[in-house]
Design an enzyme around this catalytic site. Structure first.
Site, PDB file in Angstrom:
ATOM      1  N   ARG A  89       1.025  -1.335   0.108  1.00 11.30           N
ATOM      2  CA  ARG A  89      -0.292   0.336  -0.035  1.00 11.30           C
ATOM      3  C   ARG A  89       0.968   1.222   0.272  1.00 11.30           C
ATOM      4  NH1 ARG A  89      -5.670  -0.744  -0.630  1.00 11.30           N
ATOM      5  NH2 ARG A  89      -5.710  -2.747   0.085  1.00 11.30           N
ATOM      6  N   LEU A  91       1.932   4.837   1.417  1.00 13.61           N
ATOM      7  CA  LEU A  91       1.646   5.502   3.295  1.00 13.61           C
ATOM      8  C   LEU A  91       0.824   6.601   2.588  1.00 13.61           C
ATOM      9  CD1 LEU A  91       4.322   4.062   5.222  1.00 13.61           C
ATOM     10  CD2 LEU A  91       1.655   2.861   5.024  1.00 13.61           C
ATOM     11  N   HIS A 107      12.554  -2.762  -1.375  1.00 14.56           N
ATOM     12  CA  HIS A 107      12.642  -2.528  -3.297  1.00 14.56           C
ATOM     13  C   HIS A 107      12.755  -3.578  -4.361  1.00 14.56           C
ATOM     14  CE1 HIS A 107       9.409  -1.555  -6.764  1.00 14.56           C
ATOM     15  NE2 HIS A 107      10.587  -1.592  -7.179  1.00 14.56           N
ATOM     16  N   ASP A 139       9.073   8.563   1.318  1.00 16.04           N
ATOM     17  CA  ASP A 139       9.250  10.071   1.090  1.00 16.04           C
ATOM     18  C   ASP A 139       7.321   9.779   0.464  1.00 16.04           C
ATOM     19  OD1 ASP A 139      10.890  10.338  -1.845  1.00 16.04           O
ATOM     20  OD2 ASP A 139       9.543   9.776  -1.571  1.00 16.04           O
ATOM     21  N   GLY A 141       6.298  10.449  -2.127  1.00 17.10           N
ATOM     22  CA  GLY A 141       6.358   9.464  -3.063  1.00 17.10           C
ATOM     23  C   GLY A 141       6.641   7.743  -3.515  1.00 17.10           C
ATOM     24  N   ASP A 143       7.884   4.767  -3.791  1.00 13.11           N
ATOM     25  CA  ASP A 143       9.327   4.131  -4.583  1.00 13.11           C
ATOM     26  C   ASP A 143      10.617   5.617  -4.664  1.00 13.11           C
ATOM     27  OD1 ASP A 143       7.615   1.131  -5.757  1.00 13.11           O
ATOM     28  OD2 ASP A 143       8.369   2.073  -3.783  1.00 13.11           O
TER      29      ASP A 143
HETATM   30  C1  GRF Z   1       9.733  -8.557  -1.163  1.00 12.40           C
HETATM   31  O1  GRF Z   1      10.341  -8.948  -2.559  1.00 12.40           O
HETATM   32  C2  GRF Z   1       9.133  -7.216  -1.101  1.00 12.40           C
HETATM   33  O2  GRF Z   1      10.346  -6.426  -1.972  1.00 12.40           O
HETATM   34  C3  GRF Z   1       8.325  -6.798  -2.813  1.00 12.40           C
HETATM   35  O3  GRF Z   1       7.140  -8.292  -2.386  1.00 12.40           O
HETATM   36  C4  GRF Z   1       8.031  -9.334  -1.772  1.00 12.40           C
HETATM   37  C5  GRF Z   1       6.961  -9.254  -0.249  1.00 12.40           C
HETATM   38  O4  GRF Z   1       8.250 -10.503  -0.142  1.00 12.40           O
HETATM   39  N1  GRF Z   1       7.622  -5.198  -2.477  1.00 12.40           N
HETATM   40  P1  GRF Z   1       7.794 -11.138   1.475  1.00 12.40           P
HETATM   41  O5  GRF Z   1       5.906 -10.901   2.245  1.00 12.40           O
HETATM   42  O6  GRF Z   1       8.354 -10.591   2.500  1.00 12.40           O
HETATM   43  O7  GRF Z   1       8.154 -12.969   1.400  1.00 12.40           O
END
Ligand code: GRF
Length: 202
Positions: A89, A91, A107, A139, A141, A143
């Site tokens: 989500r 924020l 990410h 922040d 934005g 990512d």
């Molecule tokens: C991770 O790679 C995260 O960066 C991405 O979704 C994946 C979530 O994996 N947004 P988990 O829930 O920590 O196993």
């Protein structure tokens, strides 16, 4: 360093932090886990005896109201740091304003490349030969916050979205655990990006 971790899915990054915090030498503790859904990863919080809370967006008539409740649930634990680990989500601004820069996200791409919810799929579709993982300060934005640390992951010719994401997640878990350690040890500063300061990509 007390941490609240926010998840939406499987929670493998959460599990890595939970496992790390069972080591007495690791200077960070996960004190609560939050989610926007009945994430399967909440089972890890239960397994490690860590309290969990879920704030369902559908229970609120606006994103802002949902964000305010999520923020209230987070701040009741007075964490030093909030870690978004597979939290799917955005924020709301009031939440970011209240928590950042003690609010980080992991990410599965080398930001600013491939932001958004389908980073792994987008990297594959773009024919990238290399992608990776980014841990950054959140922040307002999507990512877009200051990068704290990144690590590259090769893309293989026969990769599917799943195989590439699994290889990324192996690196991601280690990078996140190390980043939290470095923050706890003040080796990594959570300073909001100023136009005149270089992007910290150590
Ligand atoms: C991770 O790679 C995260 O960066 C991405 O979704 C994946 C979530 O994996 N947004 P988990 O829930 O920590 O196993």
């Amino acid at each position: 360093l007390s941490i609240v971790v926010l998840i939406s899915g499987g929670g493998s990054n959460l599990r890595a932090l939970l496992e790390a915090s069972t080591d007495a030498q690791y200077p960070a503790r996960v004190i609560a886990v939050g989610s926007d859904t009945d994430a399967s990863g909440l089972a890890f919080a239960e397994e490690f005896g860590v309290p969990a809370f879920t704030v369902y967006p559908s229970s609120f008539d606006s994103r802002a109201a949902w964000g305010d409740e999520l923020l209230a649930q987070i701040t009741q634990w007075s964490p030093d740091l909030v870690v978004c680990a597979g939290f799917m989500r955005i924020l709301p601004p009031r939440v970011v304003a209240a928590l950042s820069p003690n609010l980080i996200n992991t990410h599965p791409a080398l930001l600013p490349a491939f932001p958004g919810a389908h980073a792994v799929r987008d990297a594959l579709a773009a024919g990238a030969l290399q992608t990776g993982v980014t841990v950054h300060i959140v922040d307002e934005g999507v990512d877009t916050g200051p990068v704290l640390v990144q690590q590259a992951v090769e893309v293989r010719g026969d990769d599917t979205e799943n195989s590439l994401h699994e290889r990324i997640k192996v690196v991601e878990r280690e990078l996140l655990v190390q980043a939290v350690l470095d923050i706890a040890n003040n080796r990594l500063a959570l300073t909001p990006n100023h136009p005149d300061s270089p992007r910290s990509s150590t």
